[in-house]
Design a protein around this motif. Structure first.
Motif, PDB file in Angstrom:
ATOM      1  N   PHE A 119       4.377 -31.125 -12.952  1.00 19.28           N
ATOM      2  CA  PHE A 119       4.974 -29.887 -13.439  1.00 19.28           C
ATOM      3  C   PHE A 119       5.474 -30.138 -14.858  1.00 19.28           C
ATOM      4  N   GLN A 120       5.093 -29.263 -15.766  1.00 21.58           N
ATOM      5  CA  GLN A 120       5.407 -29.493 -17.172  1.00 21.58           C
ATOM      6  C   GLN A 120       6.731 -28.869 -17.598  1.00 21.58           C
ATOM      7  N   LEU A 121       7.149 -27.774 -16.956  1.00 21.72           N
ATOM      8  CA  LEU A 121       8.350 -27.051 -17.381  1.00 21.72           C
ATOM      9  C   LEU A 121       9.467 -27.099 -16.354  1.00 21.72           C
ATOM     10  N   LEU A 122       9.274 -27.799 -15.281  1.00 21.91           N
ATOM     11  CA  LEU A 122      10.271 -27.862 -14.223  1.00 21.91           C
ATOM     12  C   LEU A 122      11.480 -28.679 -14.666  1.00 21.91           C
ATOM     13  N   ASP A 123      12.677 -28.120 -14.456  1.00 17.40           N
ATOM     14  CA  ASP A 123      13.908 -28.824 -14.798  1.00 17.40           C
ATOM     15  C   ASP A 123      14.002 -30.106 -13.969  1.00 17.40           C
ATOM     16  N   SER A 124      14.375 -31.200 -14.619  1.00 18.88           N
ATOM     17  CA  SER A 124      14.383 -32.503 -13.940  1.00 18.88           C
ATOM     18  C   SER A 124      15.325 -32.542 -12.745  1.00 18.88           C
ATOM     19  N   ARG A 125      16.392 -31.727 -12.750  1.00 13.84           N
ATOM     20  CA  ARG A 125      17.338 -31.766 -11.629  1.00 13.84           C
ATOM     21  C   ARG A 125      16.733 -31.207 -10.344  1.00 13.84           C
ATOM     22  N   TRP A 126      15.676 -30.380 -10.457  1.00 11.28           N
ATOM     23  CA  TRP A 126      15.067 -29.796  -9.273  1.00 11.28           C
ATOM     24  C   TRP A 126      14.452 -30.855  -8.370  1.00 11.28           C
ATOM     25  N   TYR A 127      14.103 -31.987  -8.924  1.00  7.92           N
ATOM     26  CA  TYR A 127      13.477 -33.040  -8.125  1.00  7.92           C
ATOM     27  C   TYR A 127      14.464 -33.648  -7.125  1.00  7.92           C
ATOM     28  N   ASN A 128      15.743 -33.411  -7.331  1.00  6.61           N
ATOM     29  CA  ASN A 128      16.765 -34.034  -6.483  1.00  6.61           C
ATOM     30  C   ASN A 128      17.672 -33.005  -5.807  1.00  6.61           C
ATOM     31  N   GLU A 129      17.158 -31.778  -5.593  1.00  9.22           N
ATOM     32  CA  GLU A 129      18.014 -30.710  -5.101  1.00  9.22           C
ATOM     33  C   GLU A 129      17.700 -30.260  -3.685  1.00  9.22           C
ATOM     34  N   SER A 130      16.581 -30.663  -3.130  1.00 12.73           N
ATOM     35  CA  SER A 130      16.131 -30.053  -1.880  1.00 12.73           C
ATOM     36  C   SER A 130      15.835 -31.096  -0.821  1.00 12.73           C
ATOM     37  N   ASN A 131      16.056 -30.686   0.446  1.00  9.75           N
ATOM     38  CA  ASN A 131      15.710 -31.549   1.567  1.00  9.75           C
ATOM     39  C   ASN A 131      14.222 -31.559   1.857  1.00  9.75           C
ATOM     40  N   TYR A 132      13.486 -30.655   1.221  1.00  8.28           N
ATOM     41  CA  TYR A 132      12.044 -30.609   1.435  1.00  8.28           C
ATOM     42  C   TYR A 132      11.376 -30.051   0.182  1.00  8.28           C
ATOM     43  N   TYR A 133      10.078 -30.217   0.089  1.00  2.00           N
ATOM     44  CA  TYR A 133       9.272 -29.600  -0.963  1.00  2.00           C
ATOM     45  C   TYR A 133       7.876 -29.344  -0.429  1.00  2.00           C
ATOM     46  N   LEU A 134       7.228 -28.353  -1.022  1.00  2.00           N
ATOM     47  CA  LEU A 134       5.823 -28.065  -0.766  1.00  2.00           C
ATOM     48  C   LEU A 134       5.204 -27.739  -2.112  1.00  2.00           C
ATOM     49  N   ARG A 135       4.224 -28.514  -2.520  1.00  2.00           N
ATOM     50  CA  ARG A 135       3.663 -28.392  -3.862  1.00  2.00           C
ATOM     51  C   ARG A 135       2.146 -28.285  -3.802  1.00  2.00           C
ATOM     52  N   GLY A 136       1.584 -27.687  -4.859  1.00  3.02           N
ATOM     53  CA  GLY A 136       0.143 -27.609  -4.986  1.00  3.02           C
ATOM     54  C   GLY A 136      -0.261 -27.544  -6.444  1.00  3.02           C
ATOM     55  N   HIS A 137      -1.349 -28.203  -6.786  1.00  6.38           N
ATOM     56  CA  HIS A 137      -1.839 -28.241  -8.167  1.00  6.38           C
ATOM     57  C   HIS A 137      -3.349 -28.036  -8.162  1.00  6.38           C
ATOM     58  N   LEU A 138      -3.825 -27.279  -9.131  1.00 12.66           N
ATOM     59  CA  LEU A 138      -5.249 -27.038  -9.281  1.00 12.66           C
ATOM     60  C   LEU A 138      -5.571 -26.968 -10.766  1.00 12.66           C
ATOM     61  N   SER A 139      -6.624 -27.657 -11.177  1.00 12.53           N
ATOM     62  CA  SER A 139      -7.058 -27.577 -12.574  1.00 12.53           C
ATOM     63  C   SER A 139      -8.582 -27.580 -12.619  1.00 12.53           C
ATOM     64  N   PHE A 140      -9.096 -26.924 -13.630  1.00 13.99           N
ATOM     65  CA  PHE A 140     -10.539 -26.877 -13.864  1.00 13.99           C
ATOM     66  C   PHE A 140     -10.790 -27.316 -15.294  1.00 13.99           C
ATOM     67  N   GLU A 141     -11.681 -28.296 -15.463  1.00 14.56           N
ATOM     68  CA  GLU A 141     -11.948 -28.877 -16.774  1.00 14.56           C
ATOM     69  C   GLU A 141     -13.414 -28.685 -17.135  1.00 14.56           C
ATOM     70  N   SER A 142     -13.650 -28.320 -18.386  1.00 13.31           N
ATOM     71  CA  SER A 142     -15.021 -28.103 -18.844  1.00 13.31           C
ATOM     72  C   SER A 142     -15.098 -28.412 -20.335  1.00 13.31           C
ATOM     73  N   PRO A 143     -16.210 -28.995 -20.792  1.00 12.59           N
ATOM     74  CA  PRO A 143     -16.334 -29.284 -22.226  1.00 12.59           C
ATOM     75  C   PRO A 143     -16.598 -28.042 -23.071  1.00 12.59           C
ATOM     76  N   LEU A 144     -17.158 -26.997 -22.491  1.00 11.54           N
ATOM     77  CA  LEU A 144     -17.450 -25.767 -23.225  1.00 11.54           C
ATOM     78  C   LEU A 144     -16.987 -24.585 -22.383  1.00 11.54           C
ATOM     79  N   LEU A 145     -15.719 -24.231 -22.545  1.00 13.94           N
ATOM     80  CA  LEU A 145     -15.118 -23.215 -21.700  1.00 13.94           C
ATOM     81  C   LEU A 145     -14.891 -21.915 -22.465  1.00 13.94           C
ATOM     82  N   ALA A 146     -13.994 -21.904 -23.431  1.00 13.83           N
ATOM     83  CA  ALA A 146     -13.682 -20.682 -24.176  1.00 13.83           C
ATOM     84  C   ALA A 146     -13.509 -20.972 -25.658  1.00 13.83           C
ATOM     85  N   LEU A 147     -12.541 -21.848 -25.953  1.00  9.26           N
ATOM     86  CA  LEU A 147     -12.217 -22.120 -27.353  1.00  9.26           C
ATOM     87  C   LEU A 147     -13.371 -22.778 -28.087  1.00  9.26           C
ATOM     88  N   THR A 148     -14.204 -23.505 -27.366  1.00  7.20           N
ATOM     89  CA  THR A 148     -15.311 -24.222 -28.003  1.00  7.20           C
ATOM     90  C   THR A 148     -16.347 -23.282 -28.612  1.00  7.20           C
TER      91      THR A 148
END
Length: 672
Positions: free
Chosen positions: A576-605
């Protein structure tokens, strides 16, 4: 009105279809040629495991123009002063693993570069193009002769004879991952007889001319290859040329390894030196003769040579990684000053890191490694470190014992803050706690699909103001001691996800531990490589406490802040890039998910000028659910160039936009 519209559409249709009508016969021939090229590797890619080739490589460097900034370029320090032309000859043994995969081991070499240092090692990557593979070079440059890349190129077929054609190719967009050039192709088989192409990648523009190996159908690599390259940076202009010959007749014993011997190299050359190479060797010989004549120098000259030697050592190690090898012991230290190790995040600010690697080999199956990583965060004014000392006793089964000493974020817990402020008042500033831990583990691959890690972990969380905490009647430190068990499952090997299960049980009273807990965590990660260098990256995980003696200081193994700077290849996906560091130590549980798609010629190229230097792009989606908070999301877009890796992120809490941030790490010369 409708009739006029129909007439216009009919005329447009005729204009669009006319070229196809006029050149329908040629188009069928074009398709046949391209189809046979794309299928050649499938039809002729036979078993090459164990096939060997002897390879001779001659590489020359010429500094056309240089200035003091060349000292700052990694691997270029040795040619930033003194002579302007250098030559390196090498004799390799090439062992194939399959048609496109092989190992190179250097057996003999000769060099005029001071101290036999390596200059522009990235040049070797352009020595051997894999024309029929998805990429011309490992993980970069999409090949125009691979079927899946056909959408990125335009082709023009020119007949020479009934059986020989020229195939011209150029990219549909000007991008660093694409090349342009031409190839001579045999129509009957679709085999490429010779090829020449040009491109630009990682600040090097290059031109490659290769004649293919015609002696064996199962070898789809060149027989001879010449690569001309230019490097331009801040007024510096360096040119290089590499000549490679892949079917040299002389086979050396495997015991000959990395031997510097010019006389032996003379007997191994499959072709005479060029005039430029002969001139460089003659110049080097004259310089060595002058040194011999002036061997009896006075004290002043001797003192000057010592100063030059010290400056050479200090200056080189400031910019380049330091390597040392003394028998069974070896050492590697990342550059003491290198922009590559700077990173910036809007949430965490600027950070800098340093890597060190030490290894001692007892034998081929047992060795000791120490790989400390250190970093400083300028915004937090915090020094981070992690020092893993590992004894590997069974490399085949990934068997090792490891002890790690590290620290984490300065932390506090909302429950602790509330309890203190309830007693001292709402305006009371609760000092943060420093977190240090020691972990001792043993890992072994019990089966091909499961690894077992057992160990112990000890945490010490100590207040920054211990006297203040004692004066208000609260503990100034919290200790925890716990056995742990981690299981890694790979039931599908590399073709499926990796499953991880973690268990940790705190033992109150052991080694002055005052925390009692039981924690479970489960994680699944998967990287799916797609065609044309695309990558789908997925990760999901959960963790929870089934027992806790206090609400203070939650600490998960898989859900924690990454304090040390990381780059694009270190994978931003699972963070997580913008998550406040204190959130990592605030909960008795967590459920997380991450998805990324990478391509050499997507949009900006595909955008002119900007897209020319974009190497690859990513789309990010992350989600998090923790106790006492609404669902948290992050969306992001990132791209990597030869200069920077950049990411832009937005976060949402309960469906409402919270903020926007960016992150970048310097990529300049990272592959050098």
């Amino acid at each position: 009105m409708k009739q006029k519209l129909h007439i216009i559409l009919l005329m447009l249709g005729m204009l669009i279809s006319m070229p196809g009508i006029c050149f329908s016969r040629d188009t069928s021939v074009d398709s046949l040629v391209l189809f046979r090229i794309w299928n050649y590797a499938k039809e002729h890619r036979l078993v090459t495991n164990g096939v060997q080739r002897n390879v001779y490589v001659a590489c020359t460097f010429k500094t056309n123009r240089r200035n003091p900034t060349l000292f700052l370029v990694p691997t270029m320090y040795s040619i930033a002063k003194g002579e302007r032309q250098f030559v390196v000859e090498s004799y390799y043994k090439m062992k194939f693993r399959d048609a496109f995969q092989y190992d190179l081991s250097r057996q003999v070499f000769s060099s005029t570069i001071p101290h036999n240092r390596t200059v522009m090692p990235t040049m070797l990557q352009y020595m051997t193009p894999n024309l029929y593979d998805e990429t011309l070079y490992p993980d970069k440059m999409l090949s125009p002769f691979y079927y899946g890349n056909r959408f990125f190129y335009k082709y023009r077929i020119i007949p020479i004879t009934n059986s020989l054609f020229i195939v011209r190719f150029r990219p549909r967009t000007n991008n660093t991952q694409l090349v342009k050039g031409r190839a001579f192709v045999d129509l009957e088989s679709g085999r490429i007889n010779s090829v020449s192409f040009e491109g630009e990648f990682d600040m090097i523009s290059f031109n490659v001319t290769a004649a293919m190996d015609m002696t064996a159908e199962n070898i789809v690599l060149p027989d001879r290859c010449v690569t001309e390259a230019k490097f331009k940076f801040l007024g510096n202009n360096i040119s290089a040329m590499t000549r490679a010959f892949y079917n040299c007749p002389t086979t050396l014993p495997d015991s000959v390894e990395n031997v510097e011997d010019l006389e032996m190299m003379k007997t191994l050359r499959p072709t005479p030196l060029t005039l430029q190479e002969e001139e460089i060797y003659d110049q080097e010989q004259r310089k060595n003769e002058e040194k011999t004549i002036n061997a009896e120098a006075d004290t002043t000259e001797h003192h000057s040579s010592i100063v030059d030697f010290l400056w050479e050592k200090i200056g080189y190690n400031l910019i380049n990684s330091t390597y040392a090898d003394a028998g069974p012991a070896s050492m590697r230290i990342s550059p003491l000053f290198n922009p590559l190790y700077f990173s910036y995040s809007g949430n965490r600010g600027f950070a800098y890191k340093l890597d060190i690697g030490l290894q001692y080999n007892f034998n081929t199956h047992r060795y000791l490694t120490l790989n400390p990583k250190m970093g400083y965060n300028f915004k937090q004014k915090m020094f981070y470190y992690i020092t893993p000392l590992r004894m590997t006793y069974n490399p085949k089964r990934n068997g090792y014992a490891e002890i790690t000493w590290a620290n984490g974020n300065r932390i506090n817990h909302a429950s602790l803050v509330e309890d203190i402020q309830a007693k001292m008042g709402p305006n009371f500033e609760v000092p943060e706690f420093r977190d240090e831990y020691v972990q001792l583990v043993n890992n072994v691959e019990a089966f091909d699909w499961v690894e077992i890690m057992t160990g112990l972990v000890y945490h010490l969380r100590r207040s920054k103001d211990r006297d203040l905490m004692r004066s208000i009647g609260f503990p100034d430190e919290y200790r925890s001691f716990a056995p742990l068990l981690t299981l890694h499952f790979k039931p599908w090997q590399d073709r499926g996800p990796t499953l991880t299960a973690n268990y940790e049980r705190g033992m109150k009273g052991a080694f002055q531990s005052n925390l009692d807990y039981e924690r479970w965590e489960f994680d699944m990660s998967y990287k799916q490589k797609l065609k044309t260098m695309r990558l789908l990256n997925m990760r999901v995980g959960t963790g929870f406490y089934t027992q806790r003696s206090t609400d203070y200081f939650v600490d998960f193994a898989n859900f924690r802040d990454n304090n040390l700077a990381t780059g694009w290849d270190d994978d931003w996906t699972g963070q997580f890039q913008l998550l406040d560091s204190r959130w990592y130590n605030e909960s008795n549980y967590y459920l997380r998910g991450h998805l990324s798609f990478e391509s050499p010629l997507l949009a900006l190229t595909w955008i002119p000028l900007i897209g020319r230097i974009v190497e690859t792009e990513r789309l990010y989606l992350s989600a998090l659910s923790i106790e006492h908070h609404r669902a948290y999301y992050e969306l992001g877009y990132g791209f990597k160039t030869r200069y920077l890796s950049t990411g832009f992120f937005a976060n949402f809490l309960g469906g409402r936009h919270q903020g926007f941030g960016c992150k970048f790490t310097i990529e300049l010369f990272r592959r050098w």
